[in-house]
Write an enzyme that holds these catalytic residues in place. Structure first.
Site, PDB file in Angstrom:
ATOM      1  N   SER A  80       0.987  -1.802   0.291  1.00  0.00           N
ATOM      2  CA  SER A  80       0.030   0.127  -0.209  1.00  0.00           C
ATOM      3  C   SER A  80       1.007   0.988  -0.081  1.00  0.00           C
ATOM      4  O   SER A  80       1.132   1.935  -1.216  1.00  0.00           O
ATOM      5  CB  SER A  80      -0.764  -0.287   1.430  1.00  0.00           C
ATOM      6  OG  SER A  80      -1.945   1.188   1.160  1.00  0.00           O
ATOM      7  N   GLU A 427     -10.600   8.320   7.928  1.00  0.00           N
ATOM      8  CA  GLU A 427     -10.005   7.787   8.195  1.00  0.00           C
ATOM      9  C   GLU A 427      -9.283   9.350   7.773  1.00  0.00           C
ATOM     10  O   GLU A 427      -9.069   9.230   6.161  1.00  0.00           O
ATOM     11  CB  GLU A 427      -8.584   6.922   8.736  1.00  0.00           C
ATOM     12  CG  GLU A 427      -8.839   4.976   8.897  1.00  0.00           C
ATOM     13  CD  GLU A 427      -8.084   5.054   8.807  1.00  0.00           C
ATOM     14  OE1 GLU A 427      -7.106   4.211  10.297  1.00  0.00           O
ATOM     15  OE2 GLU A 427      -7.783   3.715   8.077  1.00  0.00           O
ATOM     16  N   THR A 571       2.258  -1.036  10.263  1.00  0.00           N
ATOM     17  CA  THR A 571       2.897  -1.259   8.643  1.00  0.00           C
ATOM     18  C   THR A 571       4.188  -0.722   8.359  1.00  0.00           C
ATOM     19  O   THR A 571       4.321  -0.846   7.800  1.00  0.00           O
ATOM     20  CB  THR A 571       1.912  -0.286   8.011  1.00  0.00           C
ATOM     21  OG1 THR A 571       2.215   0.984   7.551  1.00  0.00           O
ATOM     22  CG2 THR A 571       0.133  -0.235   7.933  1.00  0.00           C
TER      23      THR A 571
HETATM   24  C1  G16 Z   1      -3.496   1.020   6.167  1.00  0.00           C
HETATM   25  C2  G16 Z   1      -4.744   0.793   6.950  1.00  0.00           C
HETATM   26  C3  G16 Z   1      -5.238   2.193   7.772  1.00  0.00           C
HETATM   27  C4  G16 Z   1      -4.149   3.086   7.825  1.00  0.00           C
HETATM   28  C5  G16 Z   1      -2.377   2.974   7.774  1.00  0.00           C
HETATM   29  C6  G16 Z   1      -1.562   3.109   9.238  1.00  0.00           C
HETATM   30  O1  G16 Z   1      -3.640   1.810   5.640  1.00  0.00           O
HETATM   31  O2  G16 Z   1      -5.597   0.271   6.280  1.00  0.00           O
HETATM   32  O3  G16 Z   1      -6.269   1.980   8.211  1.00  0.00           O
HETATM   33  O4  G16 Z   1      -4.571   3.446   8.629  1.00  0.00           O
HETATM   34  O5  G16 Z   1      -2.711   1.385   8.090  1.00  0.00           O
HETATM   35  O6  G16 Z   1      -1.196   2.583   9.766  1.00  0.00           O
HETATM   36  P1  G16 Z   1       0.031   2.622  11.366  1.00  0.00           P
HETATM   37  O7  G16 Z   1      -0.606   4.078  11.877  1.00  0.00           O
HETATM   38  O8  G16 Z   1      -0.386   1.451  11.889  1.00  0.00           O
HETATM   39  O9  G16 Z   1       0.692   2.290  10.152  1.00  0.00           O
HETATM   40  P2  G16 Z   1      -2.471   1.220   4.081  1.00  0.00           P
HETATM   41  O10 G16 Z   1      -3.009   2.215   2.950  1.00  0.00           O
HETATM   42  O11 G16 Z   1      -0.896   1.706   4.324  1.00  0.00           O
HETATM   43  O12 G16 Z   1      -3.055  -0.363   3.670  1.00  0.00           O
END
Ligand code: G16
Length: 617
Positions: A80, A427, A571
């Protein structure tokens, strides 16, 4: 043009164990990693660490399908918004949404099984516990239920070989694999939701492939735009404002750029058929290969840095109007809007602004039919990242219910589903959609019966036509940049607004987001909605002192108070910081203080953070 998926049948080996063990043994756990963890949106790591977990998740996806009696599930290969070297997997359950929370634990156990013997033992246990034809420990003795796994992948160079591993592993389990090739994450979720057609509300036509996805969305979008041509009170959308006539799409140098371009053909067809009301010209920039994926472009960069994207596409230099722009992320499940005003100032319209626009539009339309607003419960789900001004606006001006959930689509989606009949979740980073529940569909049927025979120009009738197309236009499985783009554009058209009008609904509190790298981010834990750190205890005490200090420095009147929170990313290998205050300097100061606290109290690595100074364009 949309491509048809490739279908691979499962291997029909009487006992798959030997093949599964060989696959698992050939892709051992990397010695540099102590344990795989299931993050905010599935497993996400630097790509070379993934073959081991991808083989096991290919098996796991088949198992999950078996546990659902053969319902079809999905696996999307993408990291992503992350940088190009990372990759990951998002697992879709048969309803099209994220994998069931209870099954995340099984996925983690299988990912971390020390060797093929333990992995096979776990596979057999799951089969015997969760399938009616479970083998009780020997998959060769009884027939497994049908298993179907849909696979999609983004444009990263390693996504193709990683997808091939997942396909091999699922087939080795005996599953049929439907390989959709390069698609966006929300497209893959859509295919899964539509493949299990019995779960679809009857108002949504069942279309399980890419051309069907595009057609449903484009037709619903055109139908929504056409309701602007009917006239009547509150219906200004007869002609597109010049400032919204061309929509520039920054595709983050990822899959979204390729897929949104497919809509051009459908729009041309619609124009040729005379259905031209309100369709904008789409101008896509930042295609795969034009520049590095998500680097200085795309939704994550634009929203976190509050800066316009770099335009990599050679032909875009100097040729792009910046009055009406949007940025997708690397797998096109997020979207933010932005524009440059006449003075050259950049303005961001993030997920919070989208939530305000969409929820107020839907509520207004519902009230045209049900002035009391009692038949259907509407509300918005946000996270701790929602700008304080947006939450106040939603509560005080839109007068809707607001729920704050934990970061991650799986949490906000579940909250919207649980609390509301029409649940808008977004979000701040632009990931969101609108979920319509059974009471909404009952409301539409009742309104249909009540309004039958009334004039097309009757405002309630127009509202009904608008509301009826929304479930097909708005992706019901997950946030979808392309679907959200069309929804927002149609609302702006019907309202007669451009980005400047929308932007002025309320002013964001100045905010700052940052990241700090620590040795082990799992030592930081937070409360349920992530607004405060629970451990280490000293961190929250010091953060609170910094916030109190800022509150005493800035008189905030009745508006939101300065606040700051920190949480480990699910992530990326980093701890995230969010701060907002009444001034940009205050937000920068608060964020910097939080970064220093994390660095000192939580084992920061590398050089200490530097003071933050935001220079607005
Ligand atoms: C993913 C999730 C989102 C989240 C984002 C950031 O987004 O699908 O819901 O807001 O990660 O997450 P974190 O702050 O835990 O790194 P994506 O678009 O990267 O799949």
């Amino acid at each position: 043009m949309p491509v048809s998926p490739k279908i691979y049948h499962g291997n029909s080996t009487p006992s798959p164990d030997a093949e599964l063990a060989a696959l698992i043994d050939a892709h051992p756990k990397p010695s540099s990693l102590s344990e795989y963890s299931y993050g905010t949106a599935g497993f996400r790591y630097e790509a070379s660490l993934l073959p081991c977990v991808f083989v096991r998740m290919g098996i796991f996806a088949a198992l999950r399908s078996a546990s659902l009696g053969g319902e079809e599930v999905g696996a999307m290969i993408t990291a992503s918004h992350n940088a190009e070297p990372d990759n990951g997997m998002k697992l879709a359950d048969s309803h099209g949404g994220m994998l069931d929370a209870a099954w995340e634990e099984h996925a983690v156990s299988l990912a971390n099984a020390p060797d093929s013997q333990h992995a096979l033992a776990l596979i057999h246990t799951l089969l015997s516990q969760h399938t009616s034809t479970g083998d009780g420990g020997n998959s060769s003795k009884k027939k497994l239920p049908k298993m179907v796994v849909h696979i999609g992948r983004d444009t990263r160079s390693h996504s193709l070989p990683l997808a091939a591993l997942v396909i091999r592993a699922s087939r080795a389990m005996g599953a049929t694999v439907i390989d959709h090739g390069e698609v966006t994450t929300p497209q893959l979720h859509h295919f899964v939701m539509h493949a299990n057609g019995h779960m679809l509300p009857s108002i949504i036509p069942q279309r399980c492939n890419e051309s069907g996805y595009c057609e449903i969305m484009a037709m619903s979008y055109a139908a929504l735009l056409r309701t602007g041509s009917v006239g009547g009170k509150g219906n200004v959308g007869k002609q597109r404002l010049h400032s919204t006539s061309t929509l520039v799409i920054d595709g983050a140098c990822g899959i979204g750029a390729l897929k949104i371009n497919q809509f051009q053909h459908i729009f041309e067809k619609l124009r040729a058929e005379g259905c031209t009301v309100g369709l904008p010209t789409l101008h896509t920039v930042n295609f795969p290969g034009d520049g590095p994926l998500n680097d200085k472009c795309g939704a994550e960069y634009v929203q976190k840095q509050q800066l316009p994207p770099r335009l990599y596409t050679p032909s875009s230099k100097g040729a792009v109007s910046k009055r009406y722009m949007t940025s997708f992320d690397g797998d096109a499940d997020r979207i933010v809007f932005h524009f440059e005003d006449e003075a050259g100032k950049f303005h961001l319209l993030d997920g919070d602004k989208i939530a305000v626009l969409v929820s107020s539009f839907i509520q207004d339309e519902l009230r045209c039919i049900d002035p009391e607003g009692k038949a259907v419960k509407c509300g918005v789900v946000q996270t701790a990242y929602a700008n304080g001004s947006s939450t106040l606006y939603l509560k005080n001006v839109v007068k809707t219910n607001v729920v704050i959930a934990k970061t991650g689509v799986k949490f906000v989606h579940a909250a919207a589903h649980h609390h509301f009949d029409v649940g808008v979740y977004f979000e701040a980073n632009g990931h969101g959609t609108v979920l319509f529940g059974p009471k909404f569909y009952d409301f539409i049927s009742a309104a249909d019966a009540k309004l039958r025979g009334t004039s097309r120009h009757n405002r309630a009738n127009i509202a009904l036509r608008r509301l009826r197309v929304l479930p097909a236009l708005v992706n019901q499985s997950v946030g979808d940049a392309m679907s959200d783009m069309m929804l927002v554009d149609a609302i702006l058209f019907l309202r007669g607004w451009d980005l400047s009008t929308w932007s002025k609904l309320y002013s964001d509190m100045p905010s700052k987001q940052a990241k700090v790298k620590v040795a082990d981010r799992s030592i930081i834990t937070t409360n349920e909605n992530e607004t405060a750190a629970v451990a280490p205890a000293a961190l929250q005490i010091a953060l609170q002192a910094a916030m109190d200090d800022m509150i005493s420095q800035e008189s905030s009147g009745n508006g939101p108070k300065p606040r700051c929170f920190v949480r480990p990313s699910g992530t990326e290998d980093a701890v995230r910081v969010y701060a907002e205050a009444n001034t940009q300097k205050g937000a920068d100061t608060l964020a910097y203080e939080a970064m220093m606290l994390i660095y000192k109290l939580c084992g920061g690595v590398g050089a200490p953070p530097q003071p933050l100074i935001t220079n607005r364009l």
